[in-house]
Design a protein around this motif. Structure first.
Motif, PDB file in Angstrom:
ATOM      1  N   SER A   1     -39.487  -1.169  -3.362  1.00 46.91           N
ATOM      2  CA  SER A   1     -40.929  -1.256  -3.144  1.00 46.91           C
ATOM      3  C   SER A   1     -41.199  -1.846  -1.768  1.00 46.91           C
ATOM      4  CB  SER A   1     -41.596  -2.115  -4.221  1.00 46.91           C
ATOM      5  OG  SER A   1     -41.322  -3.486  -4.021  1.00 46.91           O
ATOM      6  N   ALA A   2     -42.299  -1.412  -1.162  1.00 49.95           N
ATOM      7  CA  ALA A   2     -42.678  -1.945   0.149  1.00 49.95           C
ATOM      8  C   ALA A   2     -42.921  -3.460   0.103  1.00 49.95           C
ATOM      9  CB  ALA A   2     -43.902  -1.211   0.681  1.00 49.95           C
ATOM     10  N   PRO A   3     -43.584  -3.992  -0.947  1.00 53.86           N
ATOM     11  CA  PRO A   3     -43.769  -5.455  -0.974  1.00 53.86           C
ATOM     12  C   PRO A   3     -42.465  -6.238  -0.901  1.00 53.86           C
ATOM     13  CG  PRO A   3     -45.256  -4.429  -2.528  1.00 53.86           C
ATOM     14  CD  PRO A   3     -44.358  -3.327  -2.021  1.00 53.86           C
ATOM     15  N   GLU A   4     -41.428  -5.770  -1.572  1.00 54.38           N
ATOM     16  CA  GLU A   4     -40.174  -6.536  -1.551  1.00 54.38           C
ATOM     17  C   GLU A   4     -39.537  -6.544  -0.171  1.00 54.38           C
ATOM     18  OE1 GLU A   4     -36.370  -4.525  -3.243  1.00 54.38           O
ATOM     19  OE2 GLU A   4     -38.041  -3.566  -4.309  1.00 54.38           O
ATOM     20  N   LEU A   5     -39.933  -5.577   0.678  1.00 52.29           N
ATOM     21  CA  LEU A   5     -39.429  -5.540   2.051  1.00 52.29           C
ATOM     22  C   LEU A   5     -40.320  -6.310   3.018  1.00 52.29           C
ATOM     23  CD1 LEU A   5     -38.308  -1.804   2.236  1.00 52.29           C
ATOM     24  CD2 LEU A   5     -36.833  -3.813   2.074  1.00 52.29           C
ATOM     25  N   GLY A   6     -41.458  -6.813   2.529  1.00 49.21           N
ATOM     26  CA  GLY A   6     -42.282  -7.699   3.350  1.00 49.21           C
ATOM     27  C   GLY A   6     -43.527  -7.097   3.941  1.00 49.21           C
ATOM     28  N   GLY A   7     -43.820  -5.823   3.684  1.00 49.19           N
ATOM     29  CA  GLY A   7     -45.031  -5.237   4.246  1.00 49.19           C
ATOM     30  C   GLY A   7     -45.278  -3.845   3.734  1.00 49.19           C
ATOM     31  N   LEU A   8     -46.547  -3.520   3.491  1.00 49.73           N
ATOM     32  CA  LEU A   8     -46.899  -2.190   3.028  1.00 49.73           C
ATOM     33  C   LEU A   8     -46.739  -1.173   4.158  1.00 49.73           C
ATOM     34  CD1 LEU A   8     -50.149  -2.977   0.975  1.00 49.73           C
ATOM     35  CD2 LEU A   8     -47.756  -3.042   0.229  1.00 49.73           C
ATOM     36  N   LYS A   9     -46.525   0.072   3.797  1.00 46.46           N
ATOM     37  CA  LYS A   9     -46.460   1.137   4.787  1.00 46.46           C
ATOM     38  C   LYS A   9     -47.757   1.137   5.607  1.00 46.46           C
ATOM     39  CE  LYS A   9     -43.981   4.073   1.478  1.00 46.46           C
ATOM     40  NZ  LYS A   9     -44.149   5.253   0.588  1.00 46.46           N
ATOM     41  N   PRO A  10     -47.685   1.392   6.914  1.00 44.12           N
ATOM     42  CA  PRO A  10     -46.517   1.796   7.693  1.00 44.12           C
ATOM     43  C   PRO A  10     -45.878   0.647   8.476  1.00 44.12           C
ATOM     44  CG  PRO A  10     -48.481   2.280   8.944  1.00 44.12           C
ATOM     45  CD  PRO A  10     -48.921   1.580   7.685  1.00 44.12           C
ATOM     46  N   SER A  11     -45.524  -0.436   7.794  1.00 46.23           N
ATOM     47  CA  SER A  11     -44.884  -1.569   8.463  1.00 46.23           C
ATOM     48  C   SER A  11     -43.546  -1.148   9.079  1.00 46.23           C
ATOM     49  CB  SER A  11     -44.658  -2.708   7.469  1.00 46.23           C
ATOM     50  OG  SER A  11     -43.788  -3.674   8.009  1.00 46.23           O
TER      51      SER A  11
END
Length: 212
Positions: A147-157
């Protein structure tokens, strides 16, 4: 596009693996008493997309804080409870009732595996595994679900995309991002030099042909 150079395909979920037509309306109808909270979430999500918050806690704190700014009667705790206890379960229930995968999803993922191509799901929302199951898509068909949150930022981070590539030791020029939105999925791919296939403009069938 030369698929011989592709070592991994990263799929978006909502709108990509299934046609999400009428999803916003159905989410409203699933929880009509919280329509203003839903509207606040949509505005807050748009406000924080693409910003790096370092980790999952940072993303959700930003989301819930922004929701409270949009809807003054909310508190962060109320926003968090609604999101996790009502909104995400509603998404899963609505998918189970109304939606099915695009044609030949299983066959496409099997073809990718047979060609030695890694398959990763990268969703802007959490609960991706549960949503796949609601769509009758086997989560085990993916090598990883992120998931994008677990990577620290929503797309298009860009930072989140870089962390995704680093996590799986992927070279961006050999990765194909498959999505349905140019402003999120496409922008994510371009930010780090990945290829992009838009199922809304380039078609789902053409993707089947590419790897068939």
């Amino acid at each position: 596009m030369n698929n011989e150079k592709i070592s991994a395909v990263i799929f978006d979920l909502d709108g990509t693996l299934y046609d999400n037509k009428r999803l916003p309306l159905r989410l409203i109808l699933a929880d009509p008493l919280n329509v203003l909270t839903l509207a606040a979430e949509r505005k807050a999500r748009k406000a924080i997309m693409g910003i790096d918050y370092q980790n999952e806690a940072g993303v959700f704190n930003a989301l819930f804080t922004k929701m409270c700014e949009v809807r003054k009667s909310l508190t962060i705790d109320k926003a968090r409870r609604w999101y996790h206890r009502r909104y995400m379960p509603a998404q899963i229930a609505v998918l189970s009732m109304y939606y099915t995968p695009r044609p030949c999803v299983a066959e496409l993922l099997q073809q990718l595996h047979e060609q030695g191509i890694r398959v990763i799901l990268y969703s802007d929302y959490d609960c991706a595994t549960e949503k796949l199951m609601a769509l009758n898509i086997d989560p085990s068909w993916f090598d990883a679900i992120v998931s994008a949150p677990e990577l620290g930022g929503l797309k298009p981070s860009k930072q989140s995309a870089e962390r995704l590539l680093q996590r799986f030791s992927l070279s961006p020029d050999s990765v194909l991002m498959v999505g349905d939105r140019d402003d999120t999925d496409g922008a994510t791919a371009r930010s780090v030099g990945m290829m992009f296939h838009n199922v809304k403009t380039q078609g789902w069938d053409s993707l089947l042909t590419m790897f068939g």
